[in-house]
Design an enzyme around this catalytic site. Structure first.
Site, PDB file in Angstrom:
ATOM      1  N   GLU A 122       0.844  -1.272   0.175  1.00  0.00           N
ATOM      2  CA  GLU A 122      -0.166  -0.185  -0.367  1.00  0.00           C
ATOM      3  C   GLU A 122       0.878   1.222   0.128  1.00  0.00           C
ATOM      4  O   GLU A 122       1.673   1.138   0.271  1.00  0.00           O
ATOM      5  CB  GLU A 122      -0.542  -0.010   1.534  1.00  0.00           C
ATOM      6  CG  GLU A 122      -1.952   1.064   1.144  1.00  0.00           C
ATOM      7  CD  GLU A 122      -2.767   0.771   2.264  1.00  0.00           C
ATOM      8  OE1 GLU A 122      -4.121   2.121   2.313  1.00  0.00           O
ATOM      9  OE2 GLU A 122      -2.822   0.432   3.303  1.00  0.00           O
ATOM     10  N   GLU A 265      -2.980  -3.464   6.815  1.00  0.00           N
ATOM     11  CA  GLU A 265      -3.521  -5.021   6.751  1.00  0.00           C
ATOM     12  C   GLU A 265      -3.498  -6.312   5.839  1.00  0.00           C
ATOM     13  O   GLU A 265      -5.010  -5.936   5.875  1.00  0.00           O
ATOM     14  CB  GLU A 265      -5.017  -3.854   7.243  1.00  0.00           C
ATOM     15  CG  GLU A 265      -5.896  -3.257   5.819  1.00  0.00           C
ATOM     16  CD  GLU A 265      -4.990  -1.783   5.892  1.00  0.00           C
ATOM     17  OE1 GLU A 265      -5.693  -1.129   4.691  1.00  0.00           O
ATOM     18  OE2 GLU A 265      -3.723  -1.815   6.202  1.00  0.00           O
ATOM     19  N   GLU A 299      -5.925  -2.048  12.689  1.00  0.00           N
ATOM     20  CA  GLU A 299      -5.245  -2.935  11.225  1.00  0.00           C
ATOM     21  C   GLU A 299      -6.348  -4.194  11.411  1.00  0.00           C
ATOM     22  O   GLU A 299      -6.978  -4.910  10.690  1.00  0.00           O
ATOM     23  CB  GLU A 299      -3.375  -3.674  11.914  1.00  0.00           C
ATOM     24  CG  GLU A 299      -2.631  -2.388  11.830  1.00  0.00           C
ATOM     25  CD  GLU A 299      -3.212  -1.690  10.655  1.00  0.00           C
ATOM     26  OE1 GLU A 299      -3.185  -1.636   9.653  1.00  0.00           O
ATOM     27  OE2 GLU A 299      -2.627  -0.790  10.887  1.00  0.00           O
ATOM     28  N   GLU A 321     -10.157   4.426   5.847  1.00  0.00           N
ATOM     29  CA  GLU A 321      -9.180   5.085   7.118  1.00  0.00           C
ATOM     30  C   GLU A 321     -10.161   5.453   8.157  1.00  0.00           C
ATOM     31  O   GLU A 321      -9.396   5.110   9.603  1.00  0.00           O
ATOM     32  CB  GLU A 321      -7.936   5.730   6.513  1.00  0.00           C
ATOM     33  CG  GLU A 321      -6.788   4.606   5.863  1.00  0.00           C
ATOM     34  CD  GLU A 321      -6.427   3.621   6.869  1.00  0.00           C
ATOM     35  OE1 GLU A 321      -6.663   3.708   7.944  1.00  0.00           O
ATOM     36  OE2 GLU A 321      -5.972   2.426   6.097  1.00  0.00           O
TER      37      GLU A 321
END
Length: 858
Positions: A122, A265, A299, A321
């Protein structure tokens, strides 16, 4: 291959992917410099679009072979990847590439950390592993085979099998993993290394047994128990509060030393910065334990809010988020204290997000454009995104929120969703029109809420007027929907109006309260019900009254904070002496045994130097960093003298008997004990601090003692002893580096920082270590902002040096300069010179180029 002159990516230009993916099969043959990655990917045309351009992202890949349907093809290199002529029908893409994990110092894609292979994909790291449509709206199940010489080989999903290949093979081990849940490439993970696991299990609400494993380097397995406990509590809480059950056979966490972020995550295989996993009483502070608990939860909660439902594009980052931050805040409040957690969250918000909103890096919670998405993992997206969800929950109520979330999970499971999708489920579940509320996602800036009041014939009227200052690219602002939680107290301190939420929808709006016997004292914005700046002319006596009588814990703390801020700003601007009213109020709170010790410790903690600088700037006064430091120092001396007779007793009363435990009650006692020690040290020459250091059996008290001593110009022998004791503990040595800079006197902070960068243990390529020294300098406001500009120059030197190796960390740390325009012309000129020097660096990364350009105002 990368785009030498990247152009901004615009939300308005989003287009659906030309091809979708049914399944992905990856084979890794791991080697430090010659890793082979073979991909078999089943593509099919997207029926939602007529576009048939077959484009795959790819960076720093050596192509070995490519084919479609078994026939070799020759890709065309284009900016950011490759193009290939592809059929308008389903087909299988086969590619083999070679990459070099060992030389990947950017820590994106597949890289090595102390001999361990690991990934960080990410936001756009997967394109550094193989050719792929590396965008979050392309989702597929993955099957992964890992061949290596490492005994432990991990990937996403469920374990399918493991075999030894024999000594005659370069790769001694082969392992297969399958993740049945479609996911975007940014959630891919792979780890291979010499690791040991801390194992446990969890029984889900439907009766399934899930294997839990935390993988660490040998020697660290004794520091995993708290992280495992936090994980199990998170899983249980998500079932009980949100009805979300874990969906694989195994959940794994890997602790990695070299990591740009806090944690990631990845589906079923979370990769963590080791500082947010490893803890023992001897090596971790109460704050470390609290962070581990919160980040483990964050997470894990992403499994549903981020993984099962992901974001359509990176402009929707706040969807996953902001929601997950809000969820982890709820969890931490339930585990500890909602009041204390709320205060800490608002402190974080004001220190980082308000500062961001007030400067050149301001952007909406959902940005409209970006050059480098890594630069938008910001406090605005995360913390303000969570505040927006908190306001939404306040407006629709607990039942409406629960109904909307159930609908969200039911409707969008398996989707790549948008903010429009998110708001639509709330509209459908509650019947509310959220068109105006959406402005919180669309407009940058922190609204100012100006307040006037009147009282006549038993009717009390509050009039609010909202205005949001211009931000880059958004000179005009529309009124927002603002939930204002209000309570009223009578002159005796009794509450005559319990908390009620006023919904402000206009630029100016009045609200009336009738039937009152006397003019009340308002308690406004209770619980910090909206991320705004409240402007209300309030005298010190009213602040002191609310600190003594307000029934809302947040506003009780806020009153003390406002009183301290008012006194300190007058000390800076008028050279006023410390206020006896403030000293008396703080003294009463410190000794009030009816209040949570953790709350009392927060009240005794004065506003930061950066917060005071912003307060002065907002009032039209140019802040002097050294004057602010001196005023804050003088106030702490005055507090120490004023409370001198009671502080030793308070210090002793807060001692926690028995072995160390990280629970909230014990941590709260230690927090207040530490606050008392920091004041005692100002009057006893450091005697109590030295005694605590010598007898400490936990890191919270040992590190706290050294900090108190360094604050008063002592502590060198203790700092040396600390290093000698912990030189083999890498995370503790990060603390050793940081404490020397954070607690340094302004006149010596830069010299100490420079000296530490030459220490044998300063590994500047490790993000944790780099931040522990250079990041600590930026935290020492008066030291960093020395009028000579040496602090600016030192940080710029190191950012220029770091950028070619790790542009992500360099770009993020350049934000230390973002407040430069609030200072005097001399400091502005010095900072501008360093920013221009960074910008002029040959081959500067697009990450740092974008940040520096925005900070300069370009």
């Amino acid at each position: 291959m990368t785009d030498a002159a990247p152009q901004p990516i615009q939300l308005a230009n989003y287009s659906a992917p030309a091809y979708l993916i049914d399944e992905v099969h990856l084979t890794f043959q791991l080697h430090p410099t010659r890793t082979r990655v073979t991909s078999h990917i089943r593509f099919r045309p997207n029926p939602e679009t007529l576009d048939r351009r077959f484009f795959l992202h790819g960076e720093n890949l050596t192509s070995i072979s490519t084919s479609i349907g078994g026939q070799p093809v020759i890709p065309r290199e284009v900016p950011g990847g490759i193009e290939v002529d592809a059929p308008d029908a389903a087909f299988t893409w086969l590619a083999e590439v070679e990459i070099s994990p060992q030389t990947n110092t950017a820590l994106e894609g597949l890289y090595m950390s102390n001999g361990m292979y690991c990934t960080q994909c990410e936001a756009e790291g997967f394109r550094k592993i193989t050719y792929y449509p590396d965008r979050p709206d392309v989702m597929a199940p993955f099957t992964v085979r890992v061949r290596s010489d490492q005994p432990v080989n991990l990937s996403n999903g469920n374990f399918m099998g493991h075999v030894g290949l024999g000594m005659g093979d370069e790769h001694k081990y082969e392992c297969d993993w399958h993740d049945p849940w479609p996911k975007p490439a940014y959630l891919f993970a792979l780890v291979a290394g010499d690791l040991v696991s801390h194992d446990d299990s969890f029984a889900t609400m439907s009766g399934r047994d899930v294997s839990l494993r935390i993988w660490v380097r040998p020697g660290d397995e004794g520091k995993c128990a708290y992280a495992m406990d936090a994980l199990k509590r998170s899983m249980k809480w998500d079932e009980e509060v949100y009805g979300r059950e874990y969906d694989l056979d195994v959940f794994q966490i890997v602790a990695v030393d070299d990591f740009n972020m806090g944690a990631m995550e990845n589906k079923g295989l979370n990769i963590f910065n080791s500082r947010y996993v490893l803890a023992s009483p001897e090596t971790a502070t109460d704050r470390d334990y609290e962070l581990i608990e919160g980040i483990i939860a964050h997470e894990y909660f992403h499994n549903w809010t981020g993984n099962r439902i992901t974001c359509r594009d990176w402009f929707q980052l706040c969807l996953k988020e902001g929601l997950t931050v809000f969820r982890d805040q709820q969890f931490s409040g339930d585990q500890r204290s909602h009041a204390v957690k709320r205060i800490k969250d608002v402190l974080q918000l004001r220190a980082h997000q308000f500062r961001e909103d007030d400067g050149p890096l301001a952007h909406p919670v959902r940005p409209e454009s970006y050059v480098e998405i890594n630069n938008f993992y910001t406090a605005t997206v995360y913390e303000k995104g969570a505040e927006v969800i908190g306001m939404l929950k306040t407006l629709v109520g607990d039942k409406g929120y629960a109904k909307a979330l159930d609908l969200y999970f039911d409707r969008h499971d398996g989707d790549a969703a948008t903010i429009e999708d998110w708001l639509k489920v709330f509209e459908d579940a509650t019947g509310r029109n959220l068109k105006r509320f959406k402005r919180w996602y669309q407009e940058a800036g922190t609204p100012r809420l100006n307040v006037k009041e009147s009282f006549r014939d038993g009717t009390y009227k509050l009039t609010f007027k909202q205005e949001t200052p211009p931000t880059p690219g958004q000179p005009q602002k529309q009124p927002r929907v603002i939930p204002i939680a209000v309570g009223l107290l009578n002159p005796n301190g009794d509450e005559v109006q319990p908390t009620t939420v006023l919904e402000m929808t206009k630029r100016q709006q009045s609200f009336k309260f009738e039937g009152l016997a006397a003019k009340p004292v308002p308690s406004l914005l209770r619980g910090f019900s909206a991320p705004v700046i409240l402007n209300r002319k309030t005298d010190p006596e009213t602040h002191a009254f609310l600190l003594a009588h307000d029934t809302d814990p947040f506003n009780k703390w806020e009153a003390g904070r406002a009183l301290a801020r008012d006194v300190l700003t007058r000390m800076v601007t008028d050279q006023s002496p410390p206020s006896p009213m403030l000293l008396d109020a703080l003294h009463r709170v410190a000794l009030d045994d009816t209040l949570d010790p953790a709350f009392r410790a927060l009240v005794l903690h004065l506003p930061s130097e950066d917060n005071l600088a912003q307060t002065l700037h907002d009032g039209g006064i140019t802040p002097d960093p050294l004057a602010i430091h001196s005023a804050r120092d003088a106030m702490r001396d005055a507090m120490a003298m004023h409370m001198a007779t009671d502080l030793p007793g308070l210090y002793q009363a807060m001692a926690v008997p028995g072995p160390y435990t990280p629970d909230a009650k014990a941590a709260g006692n230690r927090a207040l004990r530490q606050a008392a020690l920091s004041l005692i040290s100002r009057t006893d020459g450091g005697e109590a601090g030295a005694t605590q250091f010598a007898g400490a059996d936990n890191m919270t008290e040992q590190l706290g003692a050294v900090g108190c001593l360094l604050d008063i110009g002592k502590g060198k022998p203790e700092a040396a002893a600390f290093y000698a004791q912990w030189s083999g503990e890498r995370l503790v040595i990060d603390k050793w580096f940081a404490m020397q800079v954070v607690h340094a006197a302004p006149s010596s902070a830069v010299e100490i920082t420079d000296r530490l960068t030459r220490h044998a243990d300063f590994d500047w390529k490790n993000p944790n270590r780099f931040r522990s020294v250079l990041g600590a300098l930026a935290m020492n406001a008066a030291g960093f902002h020395q009028a000579s500009g040496t602090g600016y120059r030192l940080l710029a030197d190191w950012l220029i040096r770091l950028d070619p190796l790790n542009p992500q960390t360099a770009a993020r740390m350049s934000s230390a300069f973002e407040t430069w325009r609030r200072y005097d012309p001399g400091r502005q000129a010095l900072i501008r010179t360093q920013l221009q020097r960074i910008a002029a660096t040959p081959e500067l990364s697009r990450d740092t180029t974008e940040m520096v350009t925005r900070i300069l105002g370009g």
